[in-house]
Design a protein around this motif. Structure first.
Motif, PDB file in Angstrom:
ATOM      1  N   SER B  80      10.363   9.349  50.329  1.00 55.29           N
ATOM      2  CA  SER B  80      10.304   7.953  50.809  1.00 55.29           C
ATOM      3  C   SER B  80      10.985   7.837  52.168  1.00 55.29           C
ATOM      4  O   SER B  80      10.471   7.171  53.088  1.00 55.29           O
ATOM      5  N   ALA B  84       9.525   6.295  55.608  1.00 53.21           N
ATOM      6  CA  ALA B  84      10.205   5.146  56.259  1.00 53.21           C
ATOM      7  C   ALA B  84      10.461   5.489  57.727  1.00 53.21           C
ATOM      8  O   ALA B  84      10.117   4.719  58.643  1.00 53.21           O
ATOM      9  N   ILE B  87       7.365   5.283  59.773  1.00 51.89           N
ATOM     10  CA  ILE B  87       6.909   3.899  60.013  1.00 51.89           C
ATOM     11  C   ILE B  87       7.754   3.272  61.114  1.00 51.89           C
ATOM     12  O   ILE B  87       7.244   2.707  62.091  1.00 51.89           O
ATOM     13  N   SER B 121       7.065  -3.038  55.179  1.00 47.15           N
ATOM     14  CA  SER B 121       6.508  -1.690  54.888  1.00 47.15           C
ATOM     15  C   SER B 121       7.652  -0.713  54.635  1.00 47.15           C
ATOM     16  O   SER B 121       7.577   0.106  53.711  1.00 47.15           O
ATOM     17  N   ILE B 124       8.850  -1.271  51.125  1.00 43.87           N
ATOM     18  CA  ILE B 124       7.944  -0.755  50.068  1.00 43.87           C
ATOM     19  C   ILE B 124       8.226   0.716  49.816  1.00 43.87           C
ATOM     20  O   ILE B 124       8.305   1.175  48.679  1.00 43.87           O
ATOM     21  N   THR B 125       8.439   1.442  50.927  1.00 46.20           N
ATOM     22  CA  THR B 125       8.632   2.901  50.696  1.00 46.20           C
ATOM     23  C   THR B 125       9.945   3.139  49.946  1.00 46.20           C
ATOM     24  O   THR B 125      10.068   4.112  49.232  1.00 46.20           O
ATOM     25  N   LEU B 140       3.996  -8.230  53.718  1.00 47.64           N
ATOM     26  CA  LEU B 140       3.272  -7.360  54.670  1.00 47.64           C
ATOM     27  C   LEU B 140       1.936  -8.013  55.046  1.00 47.64           C
ATOM     28  O   LEU B 140       1.597  -8.178  56.227  1.00 47.64           O
ATOM     29  N   GLU B 219      -4.733  -2.286  51.462  1.00 47.94           N
ATOM     30  CA  GLU B 219      -3.875  -1.841  52.585  1.00 47.94           C
ATOM     31  C   GLU B 219      -4.280  -0.434  53.031  1.00 47.94           C
ATOM     32  O   GLU B 219      -4.294  -0.100  54.230  1.00 47.94           O
ATOM     33  N   VAL B 247       1.252   1.616  60.537  1.00 44.13           N
ATOM     34  CA  VAL B 247       2.235   1.096  59.551  1.00 44.13           C
ATOM     35  C   VAL B 247       1.523   0.715  58.253  1.00 44.13           C
ATOM     36  O   VAL B 247       1.754   1.312  57.200  1.00 44.13           O
ATOM     37  N   THR B 250      -0.262   3.595  56.538  1.00 45.77           N
ATOM     38  CA  THR B 250       0.675   4.602  55.974  1.00 45.77           C
ATOM     39  C   THR B 250       1.313   4.066  54.702  1.00 45.77           C
ATOM     40  O   THR B 250       1.393   4.779  53.697  1.00 45.77           O
ATOM     41  N   THR B 251       1.691   2.768  54.744  1.00 43.43           N
ATOM     42  CA  THR B 251       2.323   2.229  53.526  1.00 43.43           C
ATOM     43  C   THR B 251       1.336   2.300  52.366  1.00 43.43           C
ATOM     44  O   THR B 251       1.674   2.771  51.274  1.00 43.43           O
ATOM     45  N   TYR B 254       1.247   5.631  51.076  1.00 41.23           N
ATOM     46  CA  TYR B 254       2.518   5.983  50.399  1.00 41.23           C
ATOM     47  C   TYR B 254       2.484   5.502  48.956  1.00 41.23           C
ATOM     48  O   TYR B 254       2.731   6.255  48.008  1.00 41.23           O
TER      49      TYR B 254
END
Lengths: 161, 502, 632, 188, 295
Positions: B80, B84, B87, B121, B124-125, B140, B219, B247, B250-251, B254
């Motif tokens: 994570s 992060a 991002i 974002s 979230i990670t 987001l 997303e 961003v 990627t989230t 993830y």
């Protein structure tokens, strides 16, 4: 349409100077210079589709050129020879190119060999003769014998010798 | 417990976001600088945390010292933290360009939206609680909508509207799924969900996963759910698109990684059959479809923003396939490819911004001869696209090699999958090449727009990263490897969060 | 040793690029000198077989990526002769690029290309091979399209096909690595393991071979992929075409010789129950037929083409066809013949392209019917082109004949009647278009606008003269080239042909090339004796010709009108007209591209739907996924 | 003026030996210029068969030794004959068929046909008759062959010696710049 | 010593070739019921040509004609003439012969097209296309023979056919002989296929600009070519000869056969000539090849 009707047709339209029937398939009509074009146009409408030849005759003694149009009709199976006479000193006549395109070449030929100007014919350029600078050779007053002797060398005396 | 301060990563941006109107009163440009600084702080702090976590394993940060599974906790693991940091880094670079963009009156609201978006974002990670994740997903999507619509042109409203419709549909699905989970398992903590998930009866579990998947795939820009992508990208400014793809995308990916492999799935190289539904095959099919559609529709586009949008959608599809394949190499490949894509795609977006201004339009036919006018931008664009396509000694090459290896080694019908992926890669190479060729054509372009030094700086940084990873990817390899192990080790995840296996 | 050669090439590329816009001649001579140094180093490496250098880049998951180079007999041979020819070409381009605009970028990329060229020949494992292969594709692509509009369309054939081939190879490599029985990236060991595997799982082995063959055929423009060289060569800069058709197109053949041919040989040894047709596996027989078809197609297309560089490109395609056919015969004569033909073709084809470049350098004209009568104006170029086409047609005193003779030995002794006929048809056809090029460019009437065309500067003549000497040399004593080839063939597990310096012994008969050349010279003196008997001949102006008595000036007969070159082989075209449509494979490719575009357009329509439409897709998609999920 | 006798030009010594071969294999340029061309096919085919003497038709002046002028020559065709003659290689001979080449024949008074061929190109042999029959042609060939053997048929040397004279004649016919008849003669 | 042998070979080829042409003209004349020239007429023609003056447009024309003649004379050395053979090692290697002959045609083509006359270039383009036409049946038939005799040397083929007429190849492989015979007609440029030097269409084709000794060299080349091509067919199908006169006799029979066809047949239109060559003779050759492969 037999030969009589043809002659009458032209006569009452333009007045014939002279006409002559050679045989059942051939006749000749002489018309005045100014209505030759109209006569030809008329005859073309009456099935004389083909202009076989256009030539001229040099009547030196009468100081006159006789321009001859020989037409042929497939339906009537007749050969009509239309002639007209133009004066010799300043020979001019209307060109019949508009009626028959082939006349352009014939007129060019006659122009080269007789010197007759055909008004309306664009291509009165030299045709057969190789850089010819003298008078038109087919005229009666052109002395071919002397010309040949001058250009190609005398042969008559040798032959007599 | 240094990790307890991790919550600052979320708290500070929130605080600054709400103070923005105050700053804008003092000085218009201040808001931009403040956003840039907070994100900068976030990036540095997360980098420190990443190295700390790399050194001595995953940590937990408990908020309001309620012990899990009751309280909310942040789960700081190599996986994570790596995401992060990426991002925050991408956001930082984009904000660098945003700093010098010509000021508009909506600047303060724009910076609030960017701050919220990046914060959400990042959160979230890190979050370890499913409802917490849902809340951040909501933030987001809202902030993304604000960002898209600020370009105050007709198209951006249409794009924003379409995004709102899909995002709300997605989040409602997400809420339903979380409701079911809470109803059946009685817990919201991810670790306990993971622990108890296989107790559910299979059909019920598969419904939950389907709903969750639908929610999050909006997303992640995957096929049925990504109808918003082209219009949204076309609407917003091109450097902001970097945020969208870097961003938001990627989230999304993830969450897919985390949920499908650690939480719902059962760890490494085991077909996650949850209730008679082979989810691996489902994800792979979605991924392949997205790639195919993304690449081919990009082939026929003339607008650079749309082309890059479709291309990022396609890359997400490829990464989804690696998730579906789910063996050790494919996860490594997926993470590596995601990182490469984040860097090279944001490089392309950022380079596209000054080019559009110089040429005056986004239509690539107008771009002919740009190489003659500004050679630096042309070369940067070339480097970005080489990175994405995967030319040897550029970053995309290694990840593409690993993807092919992992997918091929999975055997069976995977050859069909790799066939379509490579076919679409061929198409992608072709249309990128068409653009590069247009740049270097021998034609004159006159324009008065002068490119600001910061843009050159941003482009330079990203290009150096793209080339450096290409030449010596070993430094990244250690991070990726640790992250993959952490992702796959489900029991370790549960034990660190819940202390002891109950 | 090899890796620092490659490192020096990178540095050299940067240095030559940094030399600035003005110093064009210095740049190209620097690169030629550098390559001379590299050639010298390679010569030094001759003996050290099997020395491997590894540099590992990084390892992630269960794979570790490493570049390792090693010297194999085949690799060294290819590397050495390609470097020699490259030096020759760069001497030519010193002068040619005097007033070129783009040449700085081209030089940079070209040196990188030369580096990747060496890397391909020295790579020992598949990863290095693939990396070098990709770099070579990219750099060569950019050289073909230096900033001009139409050359993109021309080069994108080349580009798509080679990328398609590269990806096929990528899947092939990792498939090799993924199958548990093989699980190695080293080329040599993968051959042995694959051969063993063919007993148990012939299917997978077949597919892997097909993948690799696809990429090698795409690169070497064999049958289904044969149209790309014509456009790529025609548009490429004049000094790059010799490289493109002399060396670049041979990588596919190198790949075949490196992997496919030894694999077939191993399979023949190891696997008893492989389907054989008169002595060779049925797959390699089919591939040989591909080569034969390429040869004939290349010849036909060359005969009907009117652009001189396209003609030379198609002739390259047909020569590749010969080499491929003879390689897949899998007999020692076949492989030696193929390899030898690759070398010969590189020599005479670069000579031909250099002379074409020289003609274009002086006349800036590419269409053949606009040229003519340049022989007296450009004697050296004419001589190079003449010897080039004699070699290309495979006529005895020159090197083309030696390799063609070996190929015929292989085909005839291997009992392949129809293949021999196809190859013979192609080589007689070759004589047609080669003579047509010689006539239209150099003989016949000289157009007035080329009256003051001078010979190319001396620096450009050097490579041409070198070309002539090498053609004559190899033609006279093929042994010098056949000995290293023998080593490479032995490495593949075949007994090499017995060869002395000028004697070549085949199964059906043997020839002594020295005697053949000296017979020709003897016969020439015999004819010259007769020539001396008659009175001294007197010179006559080109236009003072038999024109049935017409005087040319008088009838506007200009030399351009008088030069019969436009529809030279119209009768041949009339004969093949009915089946011409089907022959033309370009229509299929164009249709393919059109469909891809329209498919893309329809897909992107889906994204233009309104808000409601997209949510409908969302829901529909979800429902479909759920149903599909349950059904599977 | 052209020297009538060309004694000093006659072949001598080794040339005479070669003349035997030249006599036995004369290749004629089948350049059908006038009406005499019709006479040649019978001489070539079964009845008279000139191939017995090694005489055969050839398509190009470069390979031909014998130029047959088979009849009258107008000015335009003279131009082509001269160019063809000059394109032929030494030793070369010209045969003039019929009276047209001698004295203009029946076209003696024509304004376009030349009277004496020998003024323009050297004529080695002329065969009388207003188109000589094949027998006459065969005897003509015989006499030419004897003349060649004796070394007397040297028209091509004569042409080289007196080129200005020939050129003057040719220009007088081909390159005239002012009218033949002066204005006075025209009046009469 | 080698040089003397070389000159000997060269002169025999030329003399025999010219003799054949002379007798051939006599033979054709006899067919047309006329006397025809003496049989040594060809020698007279050649000497006359060499005595005449000649011209050339540039040095390439001379070089080309010389190369043409040299190519053909060079090829003769590779062909076994009855018992004589110049090389022991490469005695009659067919591949060498076929490619060496192309030097002949290349040289002639180059020399003639350097003259710049369109007629000659049209002639050359026809000659080359015709060459492709007749090479195919010839090659297919020859391949069949190579398979049978396990070697591509004419010498070995001749030794295989020794002993009595029965084991001549003409008896064993009649179809092959028919195909090669038709191809020979085109090789010699005889009437049905004399599209190359079509006198009426393109003014004797390639030889338009050749005069004097150039034409002489072309003449000698044609003579040597007759000798060569008939010699090859004799070695291939009529079992060579153990003494020189038998060899010349067999050659002469072949030449007369093709002359008979020449005397009585009109000329093909050009495309039809190539099409005809690719149908009838090729069919026979393929039949022959299949027979050889299957048995």
């Amino acid at each position: 349409m037999n030969q009589k009707e043809i002659i009458e047709l032209i006569d009452n339209k333009f007045g014939i100077v002279k006409s002559n029937i050679y045989d059942e398939y051939q006749l000749s009509v002489v018309v005045k210079k100014e209505n030759i074009f109209a006569a030809l146009a008329l005859m073309q409408l009456n099935d004389f589709k083909e202009l076989s030849i256009l030539t001229a005759v040099d009547w030196f003694d009468r100081n006159v050129f006789e321009v001859v149009y020989i037409l042929f009709s497939y339906t009537h199976n007749q050969q009509l020879i239309l002639k007209t006479e133009i004066e010799r000193d300043n020979p001019e006549i209307v060109s019949v190119m508009k009626l028959w395109e082939v006349a352009e070449t014939y007129e060019r030929d006659v122009h080269e060999f007789f010197g007759i100007k055909f008004l309306g014919n664009p291509s009165l350029k030299p045709f057969f003769l190789h850089n010819w600078l003298d008078m038109p050779p087919m005229r009666k007053d052109f002395k071919t014998q002397q010309y040949s002797d001058k250009v190609f060398g005398k042969t008559k005396e040798e032959r007599e010798k | 417990m240094k990790s307890n301060y991790a919550v600052l990563l979320i708290a500070i941006p929130l605080l600054v976001a709400f103070l923005q109107p105050l700053f804008s009163l003092i000085n218009k440009r201040l808001t931009k600088w403040v956003t840039f600084l907070t994100i900068g702080f976030n990036f540095i702090y997360s980098l420190k945390l990443l190295n700390y976590v790399m050194a001595n394993g995953a940590q937990i940060a408990i908020i309001g010292n309620w012990k899990p599974p009751f309280g909310i906790n942040l789960y700081l693991s190599p996986f994570s933290m790596l995401f992060a940091t990426i991002i925050y880094f991408v956001a930082l670079i984009v904000l660098l360009v945003y700093l010098i963009d010509k000021p508009t009156e909506v600047d303060d609201r724009m910076s609030i939206a960017t701050l919220l978006m990046v914060m959400a974002s990042g959160a979230i990670t890190l979050t370890g609680d499913i409802f917490n994740m849902f809340v951040f997903v909501e933030i987001l999507s809202i902030s993304t909508v604000i960002l898209i619509s600020f370009n105050n042109k007709g198209i951006s409203f249409k794009g924003a509207f379409r995004y709102i419709v899909l995002a709300s549909l997605g989040s409602s699905m997400l809420l339903l799924a979380i409701g079911f989970i809470y109803g059946s398992l009685g817990t919201l903590n991810l670790a306990s969900i993971a622990y108890r998930f296989n107790l559910l009866n299979p059909v019920y579990a598969s419904v939950i996963v389907f709903l969750f998947m639908a929610g999050i795939m909006v997303e992640a820009e995957l096929f049925p759910f990504n109808a918003w992508v082209p219009e949204a990208y076309k609407g917003s400014k091109s450097y902001l698109n970097a945020l969208l793809s870097g961003v938001v995308g990627t989230t999304g990916i993830y969450v897919l990684f985390r949920m499908f492999i650690t939480i719902f799935g059962s760890g490494q190289n085991h077909i996650q059959v949850i209730g008679s539904v082979n989810f691996n095959a489902v994800i792979i099919v979605i991924g392949v479809l997205t790639t195919l559609i993304g690449e081919f529709s990009a082939l026929s586009q003339k607008d650079i923003k749309k082309i890059l949008a479709f291309s990022s959608m396609a890359q997400m599809g490829i990464i989804a396939v690696t998730i579906g394949v789910a063996n050790m190499n494919s996860i490594n490949a997926g993470i590596f490819h995601l990182i490469n894509h984040a860097f090279s795609k944001s490089l392309l977006f950022i380079v596209a911004f000054p080019i559009i201004n110089i040429v005056g339009s986004a239509n690539i036919d107008k771009w002919e001869g740009l190489g003659r006018k500004n050679i630096f931008l042309a070369i940067a664009f070339a480097i970005g696209s080489f990175g994405l396509i995967g030319i040897p000694f550029f970053n995309g090459f290694w990840s593409k090699m690993m993807i092919v290896e992992s997918v091929v080694s999975a055997g069976g019908w995977m050859y069909l999958v790799i066939g379509t992926i490579l076919l679409s890669a061929l198409v992608e190479t072709f249309y990128f090449f068409r653009i590069i060729f247009k740049l270097f054509v021998d034609k004159k372009i006159e324009s008065t727009y002068s490119v600001h030094i910061f843009i050159y700086l941003a482009i330079l940084i990203l290009s150096i990263i793209v080339i450096y990873i290409g030449i010596k990817p070993s430094f990244l390899a250690t991070y990726i490897h640790k992250a993959a192990i952490d992702l796959v080790d489900k029991s370790h995840y549960i034990s660190t969060v819940l202390g002891v296996i109950k | 040793m090899i890796s620092n050669i490659l490192l020096y090439t990178m540095i050299a590329a940067v240095i030559s690029f940094a030399l600035g816009q003005k110093l064009k001649a210095v740049r190209w001579s620097f690169s030629a000198l550098f390559l001379g140094y590299v050639g010298f180093q390679l010569y030094g490496l001759y003996g050290q077989w099997g020395m491997v250098e590894t540099h590992n880049i990084f390892s992630l998951g269960s794979i570790n990526f490493s570049l390792n180079f090693g010297i194999t007999k085949l690799g060294w041979f290819f590397a050495f002769f390609t470097t020699i020819i490259n030096i020759m070409i760069w001497i030519f381009s010193i002068v040619k690029n005097m007033n070129e605009k783009e040449e700085r970028g081209i030089n940079f990329l070209w040196i990188l290309l030369a580096g990747s060229n060496l890397a391909i020949f020295f790579s020992v494992d598949w990863i290095t091979f693939f990396i070098a292969w990709e770099i070579m594709t990219w750099t060569s692509f950019f050289i073909i399209t230096p900033g001009w509009k139409n050359s993109f369309k021309a080069a994108n054939w080349y580009f798509i096909l080679s990328m398609f081939g590269a990806y096929a190879m990528l899947v092939g490599i990792w498939w090799l690595y993924a199958t548990p029985a093989i699980h190695t990236l080293n080329i040599a060991s993968s051959i042995a393991l694959l051969a063993k595997l063919s007993i148990t799982a012939p299917g997978t082995v077949g597919i892997i071979i097909a993948l690799f063959v696809l990429s090698f055929f795409a690169k070497s423009a064999v049958f289904p992929f044969h149209p790309w060289p014509a456009e790529a060569h025609a548009e490429a800069p004049d000094d790059f075409s010799p490289y493109l058709s002399g060396i670049m197109i041979k990588y596919g053949l190198y790949g075949i010789l490196l992997f496919i041919v030894p694999l077939f040989i191993q399979i023949m040894k190891v696997n008893p129950n492989i389907a054989m047709v008169n002595g060779i596996p049925v797959y390699s027989y089919i591939l040989a037929w591909f080569g034969a078809i390429t040869a004939v197609l290349g010849t036909y297309l060359a005969i009907v083409s009117n652009d001189m560089k396209k003609l030379a490109a198609y002739s390259t395609v047909s020569n590749i066809g010969y080499a491929v056919t003879s390689m897949f015969i899998l007999s020692s004569a076949g492989v030696t013949g193929g390899l030898f033909h690759v070398v010969n073709h590189a020599v005479f084809k670069s000579a031909i392209f250099l002379s074409l470049g020289a003609v274009k350098f002086r006349t800036h004209e590419r269409e053949m019917h606009k040229l003519g009568g340049l022989a007296t104006k450009m004697p050296i170029t004419f001589l190079t082109f003449l010897l080039g086409i004699i070699a290309a047609a495979g006529i005895p005193p020159l090197n083309g004949y030696a390799s063609k003779w070996i190929i015929y030995q292989a085909l005839l002794s291997g009992h392949f009647p129809f293949l021999t006929t196809m190859i013979f048809l192609a080589s007689t056809g070759a004589f047609l278009y080669l003579f047509r090029a010689l006539h239209s460019i150099f003989l016949g009437q000289l157009p007035r606008k080329f009256n003051n065309v001078k010979e190319v500067p001396f620096l450009m003549q050097i490579p041409m003269i070198l070309g002539i000497l090498s053609m004559l040399g190899i033609g006279y004593a093929p042994g010098i080239v056949l000995k290293p080839i023998g080593l490479a063939v032995k490495a593949m597990g075949l007994t090499p042909m017995t060869v002395e310096n000028t004697l070549m012994v085949g199964k059906l008969s043997s020839i002594n090339t020295a005697v053949v050349s000296s017979t020709f010279i003897g016969a020439f003196f015999f004819a010259f004796a007769f020539y001396l008997i008659g009175k001294k001949r007197h010179h006559v102006e080109p236009l003072d010709n038999y024109t049935a008595g017409q005087d040319p000036e008088e009838f506007g007969l200009t030399p351009e009108l008088y030069h019969f070159a436009l529809k030279f082989y119209e009768p041949v075209k009339n004969i093949f007209r009915p089946i011409e449509e089907k022959l033309n494979i370009k229509n299929y490719y164009r249709a393919l591209v059109r469909n891809a575009n329209s498919f893309g357009a329809t897909l992107s329509e889906m994204f233009k739907l309104s808000g409601a439409g997209s949510s409908m897709i969302f829901v529909l998609g979800l429902v479909v996924i759920i149903l599909a999920g349950w059904m599977l | 003026m052209i020297q009538t006798s060309t004694k000093d030009l006659h072949d001598s010594g080794f040339e005479k030996v070669l003349n035997f071969f030249r006599k036995r294999s004369m290749w004629m340029l089948h350049y059908c210029t006038g009406c005499g061309a019709m006479e040649l096919p019978p001489t070539m085919t079964t009845r008279w068969d000139m191939e017995r003497f090694g005489i055969g038709p050839m398509a190009t002046p470069r390979q031909a030794d014998l130029l047959l002028i088979t009849g009258y020559l107008s000015i335009k065709s003279l131009k082509r004959v001269i160019r063809t003659y000059e394109q032929m290689q030494d030793p070369k001979w010209v045969i003039g068929f019929g009276s047209c080449t001698i004295n203009g024949g029946i076209y003696y008074d024509s304004y376009t046909v030349i009277n004496r061929l020998s003024d323009y190109i050297p004529v080695d042999l002329t065969i009388e008759g207003c188109m000589p029959r094949p027998e006459a042609i065969m005897t003509g060939f015989q006499t030419l062959m004897d003349a060649i053997q004796k070394g007397e048929a040297v028209g091509y040397k004569k042409y080289k010696e007196n080129y200005e004279w020939y050129k003057k004649n040719q220009d007088s016919v081909l390159g005239r710049t002012e009218p033949v008849f002066t204005s006075s003669e025209v009046k009469k | 010593m080698i040089v003397l042998k070389f000159i000997g070979y060269g002169f025999t080829a030329i003399i025999i070739g010219l003799l054949f042409m002379g007798i051939g003209r006599k033979y054709t004349a006899r067919i047309q019921r006329r006397y025809g020239p003496p049989f040594w007429q060809a020698f007279i023609d050649v000497t006359k040509l060499f005595s005449k003056q000649s011209l050339s447009h540039n040095w390439i024309m001379d070089f080309g004609i010389l190369m043409g003649f040299a190519g053909i004379v060079g090829t003769i050395l590779f062909m076994p003439i009855g018992p004589w053979h110049f090389f022991s090692l490469m005695n009659g290697n067919i591949v060498i012969i076929m490619y060496f002959m192309t030097i002949g045609s290349l040289g002639m083509a180059m020399g003639v097209s350097a003259s710049g006359n369109p007629n000659s270039t049209i002639g050359i383009s026809r000659a080359l296309t015709l060459m492709v036409g007749y090479e195919i049946p010839f090659v297919i038939a020859v391949i069949g023979l190579i398979f049978v005799s396990k070697s591509s040397l004419l010498g070995t083929m001749v030794s295989l056919q020794s002993g009595g007429i029965m084991n001549w190849n003409i008896i064993k492989y009649p179809f092959g002989f028919i195909a090669v015979e038709m191809a020979l007609q085109a090789m010699l440029g005889e009437k049905p296929f004399d599209v190359i030097t079509a006198p009426s269409e393109i003014a004797s084709g390639p030889m338009v600009e050749l005069s004097g000794k150039m034409m002489g060299l072309a003449f000698l080349q044609h003579a040597a070519q007759i000798f060569l091509e008939t010699g090859i067919v004799v070695n291939l199908f009529l079992g060579g000869a153990n003494n020189i006169w038998e060899f010349f006799l067999k050659q002469f029979v072949l030449f007369i056969l093709s002359l008979t066809v020449n005397a009585i047949s009109p000329r093909f239109k050009f495309e039809d000539a190539v099409k005809w060559l690719w149908t009838w003779p090729t069919v026979f050759a393929l039949i022959q090849l299949l027979i050889i492969i299957l048995t």
